[in-house]
Design a protein around this motif. Structure first.
Motif, PDB file in Angstrom:
ATOM      1  N   GLN A 140      -0.694 -31.681 -39.655  1.00 30.70           N
ATOM      2  CA  GLN A 140      -0.870 -31.635 -41.100  1.00 30.70           C
ATOM      3  C   GLN A 140      -2.299 -31.196 -41.383  1.00 30.70           C
ATOM      4  N   MET A 141      -2.438 -30.115 -42.140  1.00 30.22           N
ATOM      5  CA  MET A 141      -3.748 -29.544 -42.413  1.00 30.22           C
ATOM      6  C   MET A 141      -4.009 -29.593 -43.911  1.00 30.22           C
ATOM      7  N   ASN A 142      -5.035 -30.304 -44.302  1.00 23.25           N
ATOM      8  CA  ASN A 142      -5.411 -30.441 -45.713  1.00 23.25           C
ATOM      9  C   ASN A 142      -6.803 -29.853 -45.939  1.00 23.25           C
ATOM     10  N   SER A 143      -7.113 -29.627 -47.202  1.00 22.44           N
ATOM     11  CA  SER A 143      -8.435 -29.120 -47.589  1.00 22.44           C
ATOM     12  C   SER A 143      -8.813 -27.894 -46.769  1.00 22.44           C
ATOM     13  N   LEU A 144      -7.904 -26.955 -46.701  1.00 19.47           N
ATOM     14  CA  LEU A 144      -8.117 -25.786 -45.845  1.00 19.47           C
ATOM     15  C   LEU A 144      -9.249 -24.917 -46.365  1.00 19.47           C
ATOM     16  N   LYS A 145      -9.959 -24.328 -45.403  1.00 23.87           N
ATOM     17  CA  LYS A 145     -11.113 -23.484 -45.676  1.00 23.87           C
ATOM     18  C   LYS A 145     -10.866 -22.091 -45.107  1.00 23.87           C
ATOM     19  N   PRO A 146     -11.573 -21.089 -45.593  1.00 22.31           N
ATOM     20  CA  PRO A 146     -11.396 -19.734 -45.024  1.00 22.31           C
ATOM     21  C   PRO A 146     -11.634 -19.700 -43.515  1.00 22.31           C
ATOM     22  N   LEU A 189       0.243 -18.057 -45.522  1.00 21.12           N
ATOM     23  CA  LEU A 189      -0.920 -17.784 -46.365  1.00 21.12           C
ATOM     24  C   LEU A 189      -1.082 -18.918 -47.370  1.00 21.12           C
ATOM     25  N   VAL A 190      -2.283 -19.451 -47.448  1.00 18.30           N
ATOM     26  CA  VAL A 190      -2.547 -20.565 -48.358  1.00 18.30           C
ATOM     27  C   VAL A 190      -3.919 -20.365 -48.992  1.00 18.30           C
ATOM     28  N   GLU A 191      -4.106 -20.881 -50.185  1.00 22.64           N
ATOM     29  CA  GLU A 191      -5.383 -20.766 -50.864  1.00 22.64           C
ATOM     30  C   GLU A 191      -6.358 -21.832 -50.363  1.00 22.64           C
ATOM     31  N   VAL A 192      -7.614 -21.560 -50.573  1.00 18.84           N
ATOM     32  CA  VAL A 192      -8.651 -22.542 -50.216  1.00 18.84           C
ATOM     33  C   VAL A 192      -8.349 -23.880 -50.887  1.00 18.84           C
ATOM     34  N   GLY A 193      -8.464 -24.935 -50.114  1.00 17.05           N
ATOM     35  CA  GLY A 193      -8.176 -26.264 -50.622  1.00 17.05           C
ATOM     36  C   GLY A 193      -6.732 -26.683 -50.484  1.00 17.05           C
ATOM     37  N   GLY A 194      -5.889 -25.769 -50.085  1.00 16.84           N
ATOM     38  CA  GLY A 194      -4.475 -26.062 -49.949  1.00 16.84           C
ATOM     39  C   GLY A 194      -4.134 -26.757 -48.647  1.00 16.84           C
ATOM     40  N   SER A 195      -2.846 -26.966 -48.440  1.00 22.07           N
ATOM     41  CA  SER A 195      -2.354 -27.676 -47.268  1.00 22.07           C
ATOM     42  C   SER A 195      -1.216 -26.918 -46.608  1.00 22.07           C
ATOM     43  N   LEU A 196      -1.084 -27.130 -45.320  1.00 17.07           N
ATOM     44  CA  LEU A 196       0.043 -26.629 -44.548  1.00 17.07           C
ATOM     45  C   LEU A 196       0.391 -27.665 -43.498  1.00 17.07           C
ATOM     46  N   ARG A 197       1.646 -27.702 -43.113  1.00 20.68           N
ATOM     47  CA  ARG A 197       2.042 -28.525 -41.975  1.00 20.68           C
ATOM     48  C   ARG A 197       2.655 -27.627 -40.920  1.00 20.68           C
ATOM     49  N   LEU A 198       2.023 -27.600 -39.774  1.00 24.88           N
ATOM     50  CA  LEU A 198       2.543 -26.852 -38.641  1.00 24.88           C
ATOM     51  C   LEU A 198       3.468 -27.749 -37.832  1.00 24.88           C
ATOM     52  N   THR A 243      -4.297 -33.896 -39.358  1.00 23.38           N
ATOM     53  CA  THR A 243      -3.665 -35.058 -38.736  1.00 23.38           C
ATOM     54  C   THR A 243      -2.572 -34.608 -37.800  1.00 23.38           C
ATOM     55  N   ILE A 244      -2.652 -35.062 -36.559  1.00 22.42           N
ATOM     56  CA  ILE A 244      -1.627 -34.753 -35.570  1.00 22.42           C
ATOM     57  C   ILE A 244      -0.644 -35.919 -35.506  1.00 22.42           C
TER      58      ILE A 244
END
Length: 121
Positions: free
Chosen positions: A82-88, A11-20, A69-70
Protein backbone atom coordinates in the motif's frame (compact mmCIF):
# COMPACT_ATOMS: atom_id res chain seq x y z
CA UNK A 1 10.64 -22.23 -6.95
CA UNK A 2 7.90 -19.68 -6.62
CA UNK A 3 6.62 -17.63 -9.54
CA UNK A 4 5.56 -14.05 -8.89
CA UNK A 5 3.29 -11.69 -10.83
CA UNK A 6 2.80 -8.06 -9.82
CA UNK A 7 -0.20 -5.92 -10.62
CA UNK A 8 -1.78 -2.66 -9.57
CA UNK A 9 0.62 -0.16 -11.03
CA UNK A 10 -0.50 2.84 -13.00
CA UNK A 11 -0.55 6.61 -13.25
CA UNK A 12 -1.39 8.58 -10.12
CA UNK A 13 -1.17 12.23 -9.11
CA UNK A 14 1.15 13.54 -6.45
CA UNK A 15 -0.27 12.79 -3.03
CA UNK A 16 -2.34 9.92 -4.31
CA UNK A 17 -2.33 6.25 -3.38
CA UNK A 18 -1.90 2.91 -5.07
CA UNK A 19 -1.95 -0.66 -3.83
CA UNK A 20 0.35 -3.08 -5.56
CA UNK A 21 -0.36 -6.78 -5.46
CA UNK A 22 1.90 -9.74 -6.01
CA UNK A 23 0.45 -13.18 -6.69
CA UNK A 24 2.60 -16.22 -5.97
CA UNK A 25 2.34 -19.66 -7.49
CA UNK A 26 4.46 -22.74 -6.88
CA UNK A 27 6.43 -23.49 -3.76
CA UNK A 28 5.18 -23.16 -0.22
CA UNK A 29 4.34 -19.47 0.03
CA UNK A 30 4.44 -19.32 3.82
CA UNK A 31 8.05 -20.53 3.73
CA UNK A 32 9.22 -17.36 2.00
CA UNK A 33 9.99 -13.93 3.27
CA UNK A 34 8.75 -11.42 0.72
CA UNK A 35 10.09 -8.09 -0.37
CA UNK A 36 9.30 -5.13 -2.56
CA UNK A 37 11.89 -3.30 -4.63
CA UNK A 38 11.86 -0.64 -7.30
CA UNK A 39 14.06 0.61 -10.10
CA UNK A 40 13.74 4.18 -11.27
CA UNK A 41 15.07 5.28 -14.67
CA UNK A 42 18.84 5.61 -14.56
CA UNK A 43 19.07 4.34 -10.99
CA UNK A 44 19.97 1.11 -9.30
CA UNK A 45 17.38 -1.22 -7.84
CA UNK A 46 16.24 -0.03 -4.43
CA UNK A 47 15.00 -2.11 -1.52
CA UNK A 48 11.69 -0.83 -0.16
CA UNK A 49 10.22 -3.26 2.32
CA UNK A 50 10.20 -6.82 3.54
CA UNK A 51 7.79 -9.00 5.51
CA UNK A 52 8.42 -12.21 7.36
CA UNK A 53 6.76 -15.56 6.81
CA UNK A 54 3.68 -14.99 8.95
CA UNK A 55 3.37 -11.27 8.37
CA UNK A 56 4.14 -10.47 11.99
CA UNK A 57 7.30 -8.50 11.28
CA UNK A 58 8.13 -5.91 8.65
CA UNK A 59 10.95 -3.57 7.74
CA UNK A 60 11.16 -0.51 5.52
CA UNK A 61 13.66 1.68 3.76
CA UNK A 62 13.87 5.20 5.12
CA UNK A 63 12.60 6.57 1.81
CA UNK A 64 9.19 4.93 2.22
CA UNK A 65 8.75 4.37 5.96
CA UNK A 66 5.50 5.92 7.12
CA UNK A 67 4.09 6.13 3.59
CA UNK A 68 4.20 2.52 2.37
CA UNK A 69 2.82 -0.57 4.11
CA UNK A 70 3.63 -4.15 3.23
CA UNK A 71 1.26 -6.98 4.06
CA UNK A 72 0.59 -10.55 3.05
CA UNK A 73 -2.23 -13.07 2.94
CA UNK A 74 -0.78 -16.56 3.02
CA UNK A 75 -4.16 -18.20 2.36
CA UNK A 76 -4.43 -16.24 -0.89
CA UNK A 77 -0.70 -16.45 -1.63
CA UNK A 78 -0.57 -12.69 -2.02
CA UNK A 79 1.68 -9.90 -0.87
CA UNK A 80 0.70 -6.26 -1.06
CA UNK A 81 2.30 -2.84 -0.97
CA UNK A 82 0.00 0.00 0.00
CA UNK A 83 1.56 3.26 -1.16
CA UNK A 84 0.26 6.58 0.17
CA UNK A 85 1.37 10.19 -0.21
CA UNK A 86 3.07 9.37 -3.48
CA UNK A 87 5.77 11.66 -4.80
CA UNK A 88 7.23 12.11 -8.29
CA UNK A 89 10.40 10.40 -7.08
CA UNK A 90 8.36 7.26 -6.43
CA UNK A 91 8.05 6.80 -10.20
CA UNK A 92 9.68 3.45 -11.00
CA UNK A 93 9.10 -0.14 -11.92
CA UNK A 94 8.12 -2.03 -8.77
CA UNK A 95 9.07 -5.65 -8.19
CA UNK A 96 8.14 -8.21 -5.60
CA UNK A 97 10.60 -10.92 -4.67
CA UNK A 98 10.88 -14.01 -2.47
CA UNK A 99 13.67 -14.99 -0.12
CA UNK A 100 14.33 -18.02 2.05
CA UNK A 101 15.29 -15.87 5.01
CA UNK A 102 13.84 -12.72 6.52
CA UNK A 103 15.79 -9.59 7.20
CA UNK A 104 17.49 -6.62 5.64
CA UNK A 105 20.06 -7.58 3.04
CA UNK A 106 18.78 -11.06 2.40
CA UNK A 107 19.29 -12.65 -0.99
CA UNK A 108 16.11 -12.93 -3.05
CA UNK A 109 15.86 -15.92 -5.37
CA UNK A 110 12.60 -15.28 -7.24
CA UNK A 111 11.41 -12.06 -8.88
CA UNK A 112 8.33 -10.87 -10.65
CA UNK A 113 8.34 -9.06 -13.97
CA UNK A 114 7.52 -5.70 -12.41
CA UNK A 115 4.71 -3.18 -12.60
CA UNK A 116 5.12 0.46 -13.60
CA UNK A 117 4.16 3.23 -11.21
CA UNK A 118 4.16 6.79 -12.51
CA UNK A 119 3.47 9.74 -10.22
CA UNK A 120 2.57 12.91 -12.08
CA UNK A 121 3.24 16.36 -10.68
Amino acid sequence: QVQLVESGGGLVEVGGSLRLSCAASGGIFADYAMGWFRRAPGKEREFLSTINYSGSDTAYADSVRGRFTISRDNAKRMVYLQMNSLKPEDTAIYYCAAANNYGIGQKYHSWGQGTQVTVSS
